[in-house]
Design an enzyme around this catalytic site. Structure first.
Site, PDB file in Angstrom:
ATOM      1  N   ASP B  90       0.942  -1.186  -0.081  1.00  0.00           N
ATOM      2  CA  ASP B  90       0.162  -0.017   0.037  1.00  0.00           C
ATOM      3  C   ASP B  90       0.812   1.272   0.132  1.00  0.00           C
ATOM      4  OD1 ASP B  90       1.028   0.218   2.514  1.00  0.00           O
ATOM      5  OD2 ASP B  90      -0.932  -0.173   3.429  1.00  0.00           O
ATOM      6  N   SER B  91       0.336   2.328   0.078  1.00  0.00           N
ATOM      7  CA  SER B  91       1.039   3.550  -0.295  1.00  0.00           C
ATOM      8  C   SER B  91       1.537   4.088   1.313  1.00  0.00           C
ATOM      9  CB  SER B  91       0.191   4.490  -0.819  1.00  0.00           C
ATOM     10  OG  SER B  91      -0.877   5.099   0.288  1.00  0.00           O
ATOM     11  N   GLY B  92       1.026   3.541   2.389  1.00  0.00           N
ATOM     12  CA  GLY B  92       1.354   4.184   3.519  1.00  0.00           C
ATOM     13  C   GLY B  92       0.197   5.222   3.749  1.00  0.00           C
ATOM     14  N   GLY B  93      -0.474   5.699   2.965  1.00  0.00           N
ATOM     15  CA  GLY B  93      -1.407   6.749   3.570  1.00  0.00           C
ATOM     16  C   GLY B  93      -2.324   6.296   4.598  1.00  0.00           C
ATOM     17  N   ASP B 144      -3.025   8.288  -1.404  1.00  0.00           N
ATOM     18  CA  ASP B 144      -4.211   8.872  -1.384  1.00  0.00           C
ATOM     19  C   ASP B 144      -4.651   9.292   0.030  1.00  0.00           C
ATOM     20  OD1 ASP B 144      -4.301   6.386  -0.252  1.00  0.00           O
ATOM     21  OD2 ASP B 144      -6.449   5.980  -0.446  1.00  0.00           O
ATOM     22  N   GLN B 209     -11.477   7.765  -4.090  1.00  0.00           N
ATOM     23  CA  GLN B 209     -12.036   8.130  -2.668  1.00  0.00           C
ATOM     24  C   GLN B 209     -13.469   8.764  -3.013  1.00  0.00           C
ATOM     25  OE1 GLN B 209     -11.120   7.609   0.174  1.00  0.00           O
ATOM     26  NE2 GLN B 209      -9.011   6.739  -0.069  1.00  0.00           N
ATOM     27  N   GLY B 236     -11.316   4.163   1.455  1.00  0.00           N
ATOM     28  CA  GLY B 236     -11.998   4.724   2.152  1.00  0.00           C
ATOM     29  C   GLY B 236     -13.366   4.251   2.371  1.00  0.00           C
ATOM     30  N   ASP B 286      -8.151  -7.323   0.664  1.00  0.00           N
ATOM     31  CA  ASP B 286      -7.303  -7.528   1.948  1.00  0.00           C
ATOM     32  C   ASP B 286      -7.899  -7.280   3.264  1.00  0.00           C
ATOM     33  OD1 ASP B 286      -6.864  -4.435   1.358  1.00  0.00           O
ATOM     34  OD2 ASP B 286      -5.820  -4.875   3.221  1.00  0.00           O
ATOM     35  N   CYS B 324     -13.498 -29.155   6.687  1.00  0.00           N
ATOM     36  CA  CYS B 324     -12.359 -28.238   6.331  1.00  0.00           C
ATOM     37  C   CYS B 324     -10.960 -29.073   6.110  1.00  0.00           C
ATOM     38  CB  CYS B 324     -12.128 -27.502   7.108  1.00  0.00           C
ATOM     39  SG  CYS B 324     -11.000 -26.176   6.936  1.00  0.00           S
ATOM     40  N   CYS B 326      -7.824 -27.749   6.093  1.00  0.00           N
ATOM     41  CA  CYS B 326      -6.677 -27.084   6.673  1.00  0.00           C
ATOM     42  C   CYS B 326      -6.100 -27.867   7.636  1.00  0.00           C
ATOM     43  CB  CYS B 326      -6.920 -25.689   7.192  1.00  0.00           C
ATOM     44  SG  CYS B 326      -7.764 -25.838   8.799  1.00  0.00           S
ATOM     45  N   CYS B 329      -7.809 -28.203  11.221  1.00  0.00           N
ATOM     46  CA  CYS B 329      -8.926 -28.957  11.245  1.00  0.00           C
ATOM     47  C   CYS B 329      -8.548 -30.450  10.947  1.00  0.00           C
ATOM     48  CB  CYS B 329      -9.912 -28.591  10.174  1.00  0.00           C
ATOM     49  SG  CYS B 329     -10.723 -26.990  10.773  1.00  0.00           S
ATOM     50  N   HIS B 355      -6.516 -21.721   9.950  1.00  0.00           N
ATOM     51  CA  HIS B 355      -7.725 -21.966   9.729  1.00  0.00           C
ATOM     52  C   HIS B 355      -8.504 -20.833   8.980  1.00  0.00           C
ATOM     53  CE1 HIS B 355     -11.850 -23.511   9.476  1.00  0.00           C
ATOM     54  NE2 HIS B 355     -12.221 -22.405   9.901  1.00  0.00           N
TER      55      HIS B 355
END
Lengths: 396, 396
Positions: B90-93, B144, B209, B236, B286, B324, B326, B329, B355
């Site tokens: 990400d930009s850090g913003g 941004d 935004q 945003g 994300d 599941c 994983c 599990c 999980h």
């Protein structure tokens, strides 16, 4: 079954193999400590990949939380934590004497309040055996009183004698179970037995006490040996006494601990201490240092410990230890691990824990090979000298 | 390259494939969040075993600690953390606006004091690009301003316009780099470039935004689209607004975000929200929920979340979720995991994290398959209804 495979000519070191219900343990052996049903920071799969052959479970902690009913419901500790290798459970005594509150020790047993919710409980030698039977460990320990350091001679003497009487009671329980005379036990705790552990015999180890007094260590070792256990542990060491006193306590007990049975030096120690103990005829060890120090950013190497929090490692592209074959060293740099520890990322302590456990387990593997080759004593002396010298230089 | 492979007829869902310098990302895709150069609780090897195709790195956190010099010294974030798959930075913003102190926003950029040691720093669109170039992510984000919720209309309008101007400056940096005209950048920060990332092109995503105002979202999306980015993110959102507002913000922007480029809905959300976003034409996500909630003992299932701290799970031999696949599990019971969480054992949060990440990644896999089969919309409706109903029943 304990097979002695090789002896060192220059020291009392021996290479052997202990067979348990869940597999073989090559000795000298290090047992990672799974305090609360988990070796802190690592999974059972990682323990298998580290070639750990046995782990330790702390009876006191498991008794307090999640409690025996839970572990019995899951069919014992192996099933509960999904570890199918050997487990040694301690008796709970050490933690009762170091963690619990309001202890009242009598000939019958110990009354205490646990350190989590303060609930009262009572553990006697018989109850310690029943709890360990329910946990289902492959090796179980007799209940002992572990006296603190320093300790007055008279108290240490009386305590060691009581530990012997308790050991006798533990042995009586085990003998009754394995000869089928379990009626007295059933009346005490009808549900404690009857689960996974009944099919295979649990090995029972006695514990030698006697504080730092050589004559008491000798007497205790003789008295415990007479009870004919499957193995002999030396307890009450590494409780704050100087290293020399610890060595002397072990040296005093060793000649009276039968050589055809495994010998377990409890709760220690540093890498040099383990090699010194092997040279003094000890076969098994458990210690929280590799996992505990990892959580503080400290890694073990052949040349002493590194504190990876130090700024000097920020740009260090080398692994924790050159030529180490653990996953942490094969994949990650000191600089990255330092960052993780500084940023309090869990992966940081996981990687150092993996490395440290690998280091301890591999040190035992190296010791076994050196004993087989007849070169253990040179190896020990060189390792200890190099480790201590460089560790000292680093601390300056 | 972004290949569109299938469209859903009942919704705007699409199945596509994005090619980056470090590999292919099948979309819809979930990106585990590696805040400080580590996805909390898991190792890169575990991420590979989870079939994570891309992870996110937080520029702000890495800029503050360990700092750019360290990461450049190690040849970029991939080398530093030993992850050879795609990375989006990400930009850090977002963190400057949510974590840092004493922010001063001007047209030029943002001055702030970081939340760790209070050191002053300044980030402009150009500097954000340089930092991300040094980190070496496969996808980088324009800087941004992420306004909080609620936000006044006038502020949101002016901020979105500035975000567009900042996006233009980010795009100019990227265009200069890839046409070889990097002299202006070199004069600013001569060491920022010239490492691992120069061989492969970094994809640059613009960010829409406009807070919760549909007209602003539309205008922002149009203005950002005109700048011709490699992908379009909606920022945003999921900043405290009601879910309906979030959906409307995305619905307002989507028609003006080019359909032949990946669309990334930033920082969200619950499993039903992800499916709703996919139905609204979003491709990438994300979210810290799977890792953050795991540390609190909360596990995701098809029927809502389970808080494994609850006493009801103490004797539960079932895995977190039946069927599941994983590792958590397949190997461990709810009862054991509950014990680990109650006892604050690290393995507990590790297992739930594994999980939960598996759950999110697998949910995207299921969505991709359903889109290919032309059955996504039924799948989404059934999943959302069942999840919300049962979650509600559980909370009562």
């Amino acid at each position: 079954m304990f097979e002695l495979l090789a002896y060192d000519r220059e020291s009392k070191a021996r290479r052997a193999r202990l067979t348990t219900a869940h597999g073989i343990i090559d000795t000298p052996a290090f047992m990672p400590v799974g305090t609360q049903g988990s070796v802190k920071g690592v999974s059972p799969r990682e323990l298998r990949e580290l070639d750990a052959q046995i782990i330790l479970g702390n009876t006191y902690h498991l008794f307090v939380r999640p409690g025996l009913d839970v572990i019995k419901h899951f069919g014992g500790l192996h099933n509960f934590m999904n570890w199918d290798g050997p487990i040694l459970t301690d008796s709970g005594g050490y933690q009762i004497f170091s963690l619990a509150k309001l202890r009242k020790i009598t000939e019958d047993g110990v009354e205490f309040q646990n350190h989590i919710d303060g609930a009262r409980a009572f553990i006697s030698p018989e109850i310690a055996m029943e709890i360990q039977a329910a946990l289902g460990g492959d090796i179980v320990m007799a209940l002992d009183e572990c006296v603190p350091y320093p300790c007055e001679y008279d108290y240490a003497a009386q305590s060691a004698e009581m530990t012997t009487r308790w050991a006798k009671r533990c042995k009586a329980v085990a003998s009754a179970v394995f000869s089928g005379e379990s009626s007295t036990r059933s009346s005490r705790a009808p549900d404690a037995l009857g689960t996974a552990h009944t099919t295979a015999r649990q090995l029972l180890f006695g514990i030698v006490q006697g504080s730092t007094f050589e004559d008491l260590r000798k007497q205790s070792a003789q008295a415990i040996a007479e009870l004919d256990f499957d193995g002999y542990a030396i307890g009450g060491v590494s409780v704050g006494e100087p290293e020399e006193e610890m060595m002397r306590a072990v040296e005093a007990a060793e000649p009276f601990s039968p050589g055809d049975k495994p010998r377990y030096a409890m709760g220690l120690g540093t890498p040099p201490q383990l090699l010194e103990m092997i040279a003094r005829g000890m076969d098994m060890f458990d210690c929280v240092l590799p996992t505990r120090l990892a959580r503080n950013g400290t890694a073990f190497t052949d040349t002493g410990t590194l504190n990876l929090k130090n700024a000097e490692f920020a740009l260090d592209k080398r692994p924790i230890e050159e030529n180490c074959t653990c996953d942490a060293c094969r994949e990650f740099s000191r600089g990255y691990i330092r960052h993780l520890i500084k940023a309090e990322e869990i992966l940081g302590l996981r990687l150092i824990t993996l490395h440290n456990l690998h280091f301890y387990l591999n040190l035992m593997n190296r010791a076994r090979i050196e004993i087989e080759r007849g070169t253990f004593d040179q190896f020990r002396k060189a390792f200890v000298a190099d480790y201590k010298t460089r560790e000292a230089m680093r601390v300056e």
